[in-house]
Design an enzyme around this catalytic site. Structure first.
Site, PDB file in Angstrom:
ATOM      1  CG  HIS A  72      -2.023  -0.956   1.184  1.00 34.43           C
ATOM      2  ND1 HIS A  72      -3.096  -0.906   2.034  1.00 34.43           N
ATOM      3  CD2 HIS A  72      -2.250  -2.010   0.376  1.00 34.43           C
ATOM      4  CE1 HIS A  72      -3.933  -1.888   1.750  1.00 34.43           C
ATOM      5  NE2 HIS A  72      -3.434  -2.580   0.753  1.00 34.43           N
ATOM      6  CE1 TYR A 201      -4.792   3.643   9.481  1.00 43.65           C
ATOM      7  CE2 TYR A 201      -5.208   3.510  11.848  1.00 43.65           C
ATOM      8  CZ  TYR A 201      -4.496   3.111  10.736  1.00 43.65           C
ATOM      9  OH  TYR A 201      -3.492   2.183  10.870  1.00 43.65           O
ATOM     10  N   PRO A 293      -2.829  -0.286  19.133  1.00 44.27           N
ATOM     11  CG  PRO A 293      -4.661  -1.647  18.669  1.00 44.27           C
ATOM     12  CD  PRO A 293      -3.956  -0.976  19.789  1.00 44.27           C
ATOM     13  CE  LYS A 297       5.091   3.113  13.345  1.00 44.35           C
ATOM     14  NZ  LYS A 297       5.223   2.688  11.971  1.00 44.35           N
ATOM     15  CE1 TYR A 385      -0.745   3.766   9.889  1.00 46.96           C
ATOM     16  CE2 TYR A 385       0.395   2.526   8.188  1.00 46.96           C
ATOM     17  CZ  TYR A 385      -0.665   2.660   9.067  1.00 46.96           C
ATOM     18  OH  TYR A 385      -1.627   1.679   9.129  1.00 46.96           O
TER      19      TYR A 385
HETATM   20  P1  FAD Z   1       3.554 -12.137  21.082  1.00 49.07           P
HETATM   21  O1  FAD Z   1       3.078 -12.161  19.676  1.00 49.07           O
HETATM   22  O2  FAD Z   1       2.585 -11.822  22.153  1.00 49.07           O
HETATM   23  O3  FAD Z   1       4.209 -13.556  21.354  1.00 49.07           O
HETATM   24  C1  FAD Z   1       4.549 -13.997  22.636  1.00 49.07           C
HETATM   25  C2  FAD Z   1       4.474 -15.518  22.681  1.00 49.07           C
HETATM   26  O4  FAD Z   1       4.886 -15.980  23.963  1.00 49.07           O
HETATM   27  C3  FAD Z   1       3.063 -16.038  22.469  1.00 49.07           C
HETATM   28  O5  FAD Z   1       3.050 -17.037  21.475  1.00 49.07           O
HETATM   29  C4  FAD Z   1       2.662 -16.570  23.833  1.00 49.07           C
HETATM   30  O6  FAD Z   1       1.762 -17.655  23.743  1.00 49.07           O
HETATM   31  C5  FAD Z   1       3.999 -16.973  24.405  1.00 49.07           C
HETATM   32  N1  FAD Z   1       4.047 -16.994  25.874  1.00 49.07           N
HETATM   33  C6  FAD Z   1       3.457 -16.137  26.743  1.00 49.07           C
HETATM   34  N2  FAD Z   1       3.739 -16.471  28.009  1.00 49.07           N
HETATM   35  C7  FAD Z   1       4.533 -17.576  27.951  1.00 49.07           C
HETATM   36  C8  FAD Z   1       5.149 -18.392  28.912  1.00 49.07           C
HETATM   37  N3  FAD Z   1       4.998 -18.135  30.219  1.00 49.07           N
HETATM   38  N4  FAD Z   1       5.889 -19.428  28.508  1.00 49.07           N
HETATM   39  C9  FAD Z   1       6.048 -19.689  27.191  1.00 49.07           C
HETATM   40  N5  FAD Z   1       5.486 -18.946  26.211  1.00 49.07           N
HETATM   41  C10 FAD Z   1       4.742 -17.910  26.598  1.00 49.07           C
HETATM   42  N6  FAD Z   1       1.353  -4.646  15.456  1.00 49.07           N
HETATM   43  C11 FAD Z   1       1.773  -4.161  14.257  1.00 49.07           C
HETATM   44  O7  FAD Z   1       2.978  -4.024  14.030  1.00 49.07           O
HETATM   45  N7  FAD Z   1       0.889  -3.808  13.255  1.00 49.07           N
HETATM   46  C12 FAD Z   1      -0.448  -3.939  13.448  1.00 49.07           C
HETATM   47  O8  FAD Z   1      -1.199  -3.664  12.496  1.00 49.07           O
HETATM   48  C13 FAD Z   1      -0.919  -4.417  14.715  1.00 49.07           C
HETATM   49  N8  FAD Z   1      -2.239  -4.582  14.937  1.00 49.07           N
HETATM   50  C14 FAD Z   1      -2.652  -5.204  16.073  1.00 49.07           C
HETATM   51  C15 FAD Z   1      -3.992  -5.428  16.235  1.00 49.07           C
HETATM   52  C16 FAD Z   1      -4.444  -6.070  17.374  1.00 49.07           C
HETATM   53  C17 FAD Z   1      -5.914  -6.306  17.556  1.00 49.07           C
HETATM   54  C18 FAD Z   1      -3.508  -6.513  18.378  1.00 49.07           C
HETATM   55  C19 FAD Z   1      -3.970  -7.245  19.614  1.00 49.07           C
HETATM   56  C20 FAD Z   1      -2.167  -6.280  18.219  1.00 49.07           C
HETATM   57  C21 FAD Z   1      -1.713  -5.624  17.081  1.00 49.07           C
HETATM   58  N9  FAD Z   1      -0.364  -5.375  16.880  1.00 49.07           N
HETATM   59  C22 FAD Z   1       0.050  -4.791  15.711  1.00 49.07           C
HETATM   60  C23 FAD Z   1       0.626  -5.743  17.917  1.00 49.07           C
HETATM   61  C24 FAD Z   1       1.330  -7.085  17.627  1.00 49.07           C
HETATM   62  O9  FAD Z   1       0.387  -8.111  17.449  1.00 49.07           O
HETATM   63  C25 FAD Z   1       2.292  -7.423  18.769  1.00 49.07           C
HETATM   64  O10 FAD Z   1       3.085  -6.301  19.040  1.00 49.07           O
HETATM   65  C26 FAD Z   1       3.169  -8.628  18.434  1.00 49.07           C
HETATM   66  O11 FAD Z   1       2.426  -9.819  18.515  1.00 49.07           O
HETATM   67  C27 FAD Z   1       4.385  -8.723  19.377  1.00 49.07           C
HETATM   68  O12 FAD Z   1       5.115  -9.885  19.106  1.00 49.07           O
HETATM   69  P2  FAD Z   1       5.884 -10.639  20.260  1.00 49.07           P
HETATM   70  O13 FAD Z   1       6.549 -11.812  19.602  1.00 49.07           O
HETATM   71  O14 FAD Z   1       6.692  -9.682  21.028  1.00 49.07           O
HETATM   72  O15 FAD Z   1       4.761 -11.130  21.278  1.00 49.07           O
HETATM   73  C1  PHB Z   2      -4.887  -4.636  10.945  1.00 47.48           C
HETATM   74  O1  PHB Z   2      -5.026  -4.812   9.722  1.00 47.48           O
HETATM   75  O2  PHB Z   2      -5.093  -5.550  11.761  1.00 47.48           O
HETATM   76  C2  PHB Z   2      -4.479  -3.308  11.466  1.00 47.48           C
HETATM   77  C3  PHB Z   2      -4.150  -2.326  10.556  1.00 47.48           C
HETATM   78  C4  PHB Z   2      -3.767  -1.066  11.028  1.00 47.48           C
HETATM   79  C5  PHB Z   2      -3.731  -0.830  12.387  1.00 47.48           C
HETATM   80  C6  PHB Z   2      -4.042  -1.828  13.288  1.00 47.48           C
HETATM   81  C7  PHB Z   2      -4.428  -3.092  12.823  1.00 47.48           C
HETATM   82  O3  PHB Z   2      -3.394   0.410  12.828  1.00 47.48           O
END
Ligand code: FAD
Ligand code: PHB
Length: 396
Positions: A72, A201, A293, A297, A385
């Site tokens: 995009h 948005y 979210p 980021k 962004y």
């Molecule tokens: P996580 O993905 O949370 O992974 C952590 C892992 O550790 C999980 O698999 C969990 O099961 C495991 N775990 C937890 N506790 C334990 C334990 N005690 N022992 C062993 N394993 C454990 N980010 C973006 O960049 N762009 C977006 O558009 C965006 N949109 C989002 C929309 C929503 C609705 C949400 C909820 C989040 C969004 N995010 C977005 C944020 C993004 O999903 C997170 O920042 C990302 O998942 C972080 O990755 P991580 O590997 O640090 O943690």
């Molecule tokens: C998504 O597609 O899940 C999404 C996109 C943009 C955002 C957050 C989530 O700012």
């Protein structure tokens, strides 16, 4: 059992770290509390910055993303029934974003890990960390009812915001910076062709709404709701009515409806812990910081952290120098705080805050108008962004 790096959590951070280390000949074991099926289905982020796309490509993981991801070149801000495009390409010298679901990134990473013969233990329980101040930290855990202990050179805490790693650090060694927001996001995934080709948005009296997508057949949509909102109170019909009301334009544009494949509510919070390291434990991704979210980021920050961490660990094992590892927290935090500010700013500009009076709402409206009318203001949004270049934050 012994390994060089014990990694807790198989999210984007833990899996990418394992992959980068494996490519450098460094051994690691990944411990994940959920099943493979669960982590591959969990619907979360969707937007990859250019530097995340580059990292996936450089690490040999970009083949499916290049085929299925949607590039995009802008987003739309919508208020008062009209859309205003922010043209990323024009404002950032050709940079853009790629829409590719987090669970697809996770699937690609799990496959690469298993193909390379790397260890991921799913469904582990009772993970505990010991000896973090020593040269030989240990991770204890239960697997299939049996107690195990993994001795490591380093531990990477990649277990997300609710994980155990951050809690293993003595409270007096960490400072936490935090904001909670008086709303949550109700998200749905719908079997419906996206009705527009870029993200929208939308700001309005009924609250914020976001139009996004996952593929030419699947739309992703979000509504600002109260933090204590119960999913049971949101029938599919009610969700569609509210989406139509918040996203409608004067020219009659409407989202396409379709069967709802997934529905969930996510709270909103900003949080950072400093430093992101204690002894031989390094925190990465959501384990160290989370953002609302709105700025898209979270996953991008997680990927940046583990790139910095992998470089530090590779330097340690190849040359014995800990210089890069000692700078890990400081290096990551510069980018983290930029994203914290941007996510807080986007959230504050676009949501309806229950306590806001009409003065505050006029300020929000003025801010939105400024962002869409002023080239300097749109360029600032666009630059943040699409994401600052990978080198940003790593230079002194
Ligand atoms: P996580 O993905 O949370 O992974 C952590 C892992 O550790 C999980 O698999 C969990 O099961 C495991 N775990 C937890 N506790 C334990 C334990 N005690 N022992 C062993 N394993 C454990 N980010 C973006 O960049 N762009 C977006 O558009 C965006 N949109 C989002 C929309 C929503 C609705 C949400 C909820 C989040 C969004 N995010 C977005 C944020 C993004 O999903 C997170 O920042 C990302 O998942 C972080 O990755 P991580 O590997 O640090 O943690
Ligand atoms: C998504 O597609 O899940 C999404 C996109 C943009 C955002 C957050 C989530 O700012």
């Amino acid at each position: 059992m012994r390994t060089q790096v014990g990694i807790i959590g198989a999210g984007p951070a833990g899996l990418m770290l394992a992959h980068l280390l494996q490519r450098a000949g460094i051994e690691s074991v990944v411990l994940e509390k959920h099943t493979r099926d669960y982590i591959e289905r969990r619907v979360r982020a969707g937007v990859l910055e250019q530097s995340t796309v580059d990292l996936l490509n450089d690490a040999g993981l970009g083949e499916r993303m290049r085929r299925e991801g949607m590039v995009h070149h802008g987003i739309q801000l919508r208020f008062d029934g009209a859309g205003h495009r922010i043209d990323f390409s024009e404002l950032t010298g050709g940079r853009g974003i790629t829409v590719y679901g987090q669970q697809e990134v996770v699937k690609d990473l799990v496959r690469a890990r298993l193909d390379a013969g790397g260890a991921i233990h799913f469904s582990v329980d009772e993970v505990g960390l010991q000896g973090l101040d020593t040269q030989r930290p240990r991770i204890s855990y239960m697997l299939h009812g049996e107690a195990h202990e993994l001795e490591c050179d380093f531990v990477a805490g990649c277990d997300g915001f609710h994980g155990v790693s951050r809690q293993a650090i003595p409270a007096d060694k960490l400072t936490t910076f935090e904001r909670t927001y008086p709303f949550a996001w109700l998200g749905i995934l719908a079997q419906a062709a996206p009705a527009h080709d870029e993200l929208i948005y939308a700001y309005g009296d009924r609250g914020f709404a976001l139009f996004s997508m996952r593929s030419p057949q699947v739309t992703r949509l979000y509504l600002q709701v109260a933090p204590e909102e119960r999913l049971d109170d949101w029938s599919d019909d009610r969700v569609w009515q509210e989406l139509h009301a918040r996203l409608e334009t004067h020219d009659g544009w409407r989202v396409n409806e379709g069967s709802v494949l997934e529905k969930s509510v996510t709270g909103m919070r900003s949080s950072v812990v400093e430093p992101m390291q204690h002894g031989r434990l390094f925190l990465a991704g959501d384990a160290a910081h989370i953002v609302p979210p709105t700025g898209a980021k979270g996953m991008n920050l997680a990927m940046n952290d583990v790139l910095v961490l992998a470089r530090g660990l590779i330097e340690h094992f190849e040359s014995g120098s800990d210089a890069a590892l000692q700078r890990y927290s400081q290096t990551c935090l510069r980018r983290v705080w930029r994203a914290e500010h941007f996510s807080w700013w986007m959230t504050s500009m676009l949501h309806r805050f229950p306590a806001d009076d009409s003065f505050q709402q006029r300020l929000q409206r003025s801010q939105l108008e400024y962002v869409v009318r002023s080239r300097a203001a749109s360029a600032s949004l666009a630059e943040n962004y699409v994401g600052l270049p990978a080198s940003w934050g790593t230079e002194p």
